[in-house]
Design an enzyme around this catalytic site. Structure first.
Site, short mmCIF file in Angstrom:
data_model
loop_
_atom_site.label_atom_id
_atom_site.label_comp_id
_atom_site.label_asym_id
_atom_site.label_seq_id
_atom_site.Cartn_x
_atom_site.Cartn_y
_atom_site.Cartn_z
N ASP A 79 -8.59 24.29 -5.42
CA ASP A 79 -9.40 23.91 -4.22
C ASP A 79 -10.48 25.10 -4.26
O ASP A 79 -9.89 26.17 -4.15
CB ASP A 79 -8.63 23.67 -3.19
CG ASP A 79 -9.54 23.31 -1.98
OD1 ASP A 79 -11.08 23.48 -2.20
OD2 ASP A 79 -9.09 23.15 -0.82
N SER A 86 -10.45 20.99 6.13
CA SER A 86 -11.78 21.24 5.70
C SER A 86 -12.89 21.96 6.65
O SER A 86 -12.26 22.70 7.26
CB SER A 86 -12.24 20.23 4.52
OG SER A 86 -13.24 20.60 3.89
N HIS A 129 -8.07 19.85 -3.20
CA HIS A 129 -8.78 19.53 -1.70
C HIS A 129 -8.58 17.93 -1.42
O HIS A 129 -8.66 17.28 -2.22
CB HIS A 129 -10.10 19.82 -1.73
CG HIS A 129 -10.64 20.11 -0.45
ND1 HIS A 129 -10.67 21.20 0.34
CD2 HIS A 129 -11.58 19.19 0.02
CE1 HIS A 129 -11.26 20.91 1.39
NE2 HIS A 129 -11.89 19.77 1.45
#
Length: 373
Positions: free
Chosen positions: A310, A216, A340
């Site tokens: 996501d 991320s 995610h």
């Protein structure tokens, strides 16, 4: 009793009021972790694709922990909410699996800077003999939008990779926004990388066999740090593993729409994170954040891992296109039926195990290869 003037406002006063109003719309948050959240973006009725059953089990377990929507909270409040990692542990417990960390990997926290958040958690196989052959080194950057989460939240992936790779994994903690805004996190990531090169040998590592990885926000930092190493004539990492990275500042990407209401990350949360870590909205166009516009030439081979469900899926897909156009060898894979944060859930989500296996296989090959010239 107040008296309201009936006199018309002067042109200068009107212009001043309009400027103040427009500044209020675009202004970012204060540096306080108690700063109130921004206004929510317009709602959309589009529902994300259906999660695979094992992924849905984790999402249900996370929902059962009673967390509040992050985008409605202050950073201080958000940092107290259950994480996706907590949801994975709850799912593991439901299946009768141990939630204790794998003891075959040991850790040590070592500072690399003067701030309390500037430290690294160094993972090392417990069976590694003292004075044995130097091990490869992986510098890992955790996620959390540069506002929430820490190395403890993101323990699963670096611990598993240290074991699978028989390597030292340096999981970097960095200063958080809004107390420290962009580019503090990128500065810390670069400082920690340089520090790792200087100190890896003292931990039993081989600084010539180094790679970077992250999830991320950390997936962004992995690529940005490789760029930093290239530009500052440091040892360039042999490989990059970038997992669902923040990489494209466009708000009209396909996944921003089709996964706008996804969990555990939604489009409103992306706005929330940006509000707190940026000093001004213009920061979003900085090539350290908007990686698709960065100079990507000369970077090492890269694997980009994405989740289908996501809002950052398109970031990774467009980053792969940009890297290939720059002559970088890139492998990008979007795993179906997962969301995610899935990467650290290999014990309960099959897609996560497959993604971990892919990352480990590519890193093993890179560590075994001759150094890049």
């Amino acid at each position: 009793m107040s008296v309201i003037s009936k006199r018309p406002l002067s042109r200068a006063v009107l212009i001043g009021a309009l400027l103040a109003a427009s500044a209020g719309v675009s202004a970012q948050s204060a540096r306080s972790p108690s700063a109130p959240p921004p206004a929510a973006p317009p709602a959309t009725a589009i529902q994300p694709p259906k999660a695979a059953p094992d992924m849905q089990m984790v999402l249900d377990a996370l929902a059962g922990l009673g967390g509040k929507p992050i985008e409605t909270l202050t950073p201080a409040e958000a940092r107290m909410q259950p994480s996706a990692a907590d949801g994975a542990k709850a799912a593991m417990a439901k299946k009768g699996l141990s939630t204790e960390p794998d003891g075959s990997v040991v850790t040590q926290d070592v500072p690399y800077g003067s701030d309390a958040q500037q430290f690294a958690r160094i993972y090392k196989p417990a069976a590694a003999p003292a004075g044995g052959a130097a091990m490869p080194v992986l510098v890992y950057y955790h996620g959390g939008g540069w506002v929430i989460a820490d190395v403890a939240t993101y323990d699963a992936a670096p611990r598993a990779m240290a074991k699978a790779l028989n390597a030292i994994v340096v999981s970097v903690e960095y200063r958080h926004a809004p107390e420290f805004k962009f580019p503090a996190q990128h500065d810390d990531a670069a400082t920690a990388y340089r520090w790792t090169l200087q100190n890896a040998a003292s931990w039993g590592g081989d600084p010539a066999r180094i790679a970077v990885a992250g999830e991320s926000a950390g997936g962004n930092l992995a690529v940005a740090t490789a760029i930093y190493a290239r530009d500052n004539r440091l040892t360039v990492p042999r490989y990059i593993v970038s997992v669902y990275p923040i990489a494209n500042s466009s708000m009209t990407l396909p996944s921003r729409r089709d996964a706008a209401n996804a969990k555990p990350l939604n489009a409103a949360m992306l706005k929330w994170f940006g509000y707190y870590y940026q000093t001004t909205p213009a920061d979003a166009q900085d090539p350290r954040l908007n990686l698709v516009k960065a100079n990507l030439r000369g970077l090492p081979p890269t694997t980009i891992i994405n989740a289908q469900i996501d809002p950052l899926r398109s970031d990774g897909e467009t980053l792969a296109v940009a890297m290939r156009a720059a002559g970088v060898k890139v492998e990008q894979k979007t795993f179906p039926g997962v969301t995610h944060e899935f990467f650290g859930m290999a014990k309960v989500v099959r897609g996560a195990k497959d993604a971990n296996d892919l990352a480990v296989a590519r890193l093993k090959t890179a560590f075994a290869a001759a150094p890049r010239r």
